[in-house]
Design a protein around this motif. Structure first.
Motif, short mmCIF file in Angstrom:
data_model
loop_
_atom_site.label_atom_id
_atom_site.label_comp_id
_atom_site.label_asym_id
_atom_site.label_seq_id
_atom_site.Cartn_x
_atom_site.Cartn_y
_atom_site.Cartn_z
N MET A 1 -35.07 -65.38 -16.42
CA MET A 1 -35.71 -65.91 -15.21
C MET A 1 -35.31 -65.10 -13.98
O MET A 1 -36.15 -64.77 -13.13
N GLU A 2 -34.04 -64.78 -13.89
CA GLU A 2 -33.54 -64.05 -12.73
C GLU A 2 -34.18 -62.67 -12.60
O GLU A 2 -34.47 -62.21 -11.49
N LEU A 3 -34.42 -62.01 -13.72
CA LEU A 3 -35.06 -60.70 -13.69
C LEU A 3 -36.44 -60.78 -13.05
O LEU A 3 -36.81 -59.92 -12.24
N ALA B 1 -43.60 -55.83 -19.49
CA ALA B 1 -42.49 -56.62 -20.03
C ALA B 1 -41.86 -55.82 -21.17
O ALA B 1 -42.54 -55.52 -22.17
N CYS B 2 -40.61 -55.46 -21.02
CA CYS B 2 -39.96 -54.56 -21.96
C CYS B 2 -38.92 -55.30 -22.81
O CYS B 2 -37.99 -55.91 -22.26
N PHE B 3 -39.11 -55.27 -24.13
CA PHE B 3 -38.24 -55.97 -25.07
C PHE B 3 -37.83 -55.04 -26.20
O PHE B 3 -38.58 -54.15 -26.59
N MET B 4 -36.68 -55.34 -26.80
CA MET B 4 -36.34 -54.78 -28.10
C MET B 4 -36.84 -55.78 -29.14
O MET B 4 -36.49 -56.95 -29.10
N HIS C 1 -26.02 -70.25 -23.73
CA HIS C 1 -27.45 -70.54 -23.66
C HIS C 1 -27.93 -70.54 -22.21
O HIS C 1 -29.02 -70.04 -21.91
N PHE C 2 -27.12 -71.11 -21.32
CA PHE C 2 -27.48 -71.11 -19.90
C PHE C 2 -27.57 -69.68 -19.38
O PHE C 2 -28.51 -69.31 -18.68
N ARG C 3 -26.55 -68.87 -19.70
CA ARG C 3 -26.52 -67.49 -19.20
C ARG C 3 -27.71 -66.69 -19.72
O ARG C 3 -28.40 -66.00 -18.96
N TYR D 1 -35.98 -56.87 -20.15
CA TYR D 1 -35.30 -58.13 -20.46
C TYR D 1 -34.00 -57.95 -21.25
O TYR D 1 -33.13 -58.82 -21.20
N ASP D 2 -33.87 -56.86 -21.97
CA ASP D 2 -32.68 -56.70 -22.80
C ASP D 2 -31.60 -55.84 -22.17
O ASP D 2 -30.56 -55.58 -22.78
N ILE D 3 -31.84 -55.42 -20.94
CA ILE D 3 -30.78 -54.73 -20.19
C ILE D 3 -30.12 -55.76 -19.29
O ILE D 3 -30.55 -56.03 -18.17
N ARG D 4 -29.09 -56.40 -19.81
CA ARG D 4 -28.41 -57.47 -19.09
C ARG D 4 -26.95 -57.52 -19.50
O ARG D 4 -26.55 -56.91 -20.48
N VAL D 5 -26.16 -58.25 -18.75
CA VAL D 5 -24.72 -58.30 -18.96
C VAL D 5 -24.36 -59.53 -19.79
O VAL D 5 -24.61 -60.66 -19.37
#
Length: 236
Positions: A59-61, A157-160, A51-53, A84-88
């Protein structure tokens, strides 16, 4: 809302994360605390660390977008995309509490630097106003417009929004101010889930180990304070 207020709102929810890390470390010690941090809740299907990650990803983006482009002269002339959905997923800060804390502090530092830069700019404007009192109102209006302009910087703002890969991303028109507000609001809701995991489902901490307003929506906090005030008046 002023940009500084939006930045402070994000700092506030990051401090709640740091409060939880401190509480876990004080109860279990650093090594065991990290194990508990990564323990998956059988009901929610995710750990505190996950949840933290997830919430700091968002926020970091936004924060990195601001930090990376503040010196870019072309920044104000283009619409930036925030994906927002391109993350590790599965990164180290999900299971390693020290890595999570380091990442939280890094984002918090960028937010604080943003506030310092805005306040420094405001101080310079005040000096200009004092040196030219005839144009005081005009200078103050320009300062307010510049502050509001930071909020109104257009972004996509880009979302799936579908589980069908063929749908791809949806690009929604937004502003930096709106996305800063979203980042804080999004994190609060994940902290609400984290509180349930830590104090009820996994019973890692007693409820009083966390701040009273941990994971609570600001509107709920305001409502409860108002209701409490009314009750106090009615009982007098």
């Amino acid at each position: 809302m002023a940009t500084t207020s939006l930045l402070r709102a994000n700092i506030g929810v990051l401090k709640q994360k740091l409060d939880l890390i401190t509480a876990l470390q004080q109860k279990f010690g650093p090594k065991q605390a990290s194990i508990r941090f990564a323990e998956v809740c059988p009901i929610v299907g995710a750990s505190v660390g996950q949840h933290f990650r997830h919430s700091i990803d968002h926020m970091e983006l936004v924060v990195n977008n601001i930090a990376e482009n503040k010196e870019n002269k072309e920044y104000n002339n283009k619409i930036v995309e925030i994906h927002y959905d391109i993350r590790v997923r599965g990164r180290d800060d999900e299971s390693n509490m020290d890595a999570a804390e380091e990442r939280i502090l890094g984002v918090k530092r960028l937010l604080e630097e943003g506030i310092d830069a805005l306040e420094s700019s405001s101080s310079q404007e005040i000096v200009k106003v004092n040196n030219n009192s005839n144009n005081k109102e005009e200078e103050e209006e320009e300062e307010e417009e510049e502050e509001e302009g930071n909020n109104n910087k257009p972004v996509l703002a880009c979302f799936m929004l579908s589980g069908d890969p063929a749908e791809g991303e949806y690009m929604l028109s937004s502003t930096i101010g709106r996305e800063l507000g979203f980042a804080a609001h999004h994190t609060i809701h994940h902290l609400a889930m984290v509180k349930i995991i830590t104090t009820h489902t996994l019973k890692l901490l007693p409820s009083n180990a966390l701040p009273e307003d941990f994971g609570r929506a600001p509107s709920t906090v305001v409502h409860d304070k108002s209701a409490k005030h009314v009750n106090q008046i009615n009982t007098k």
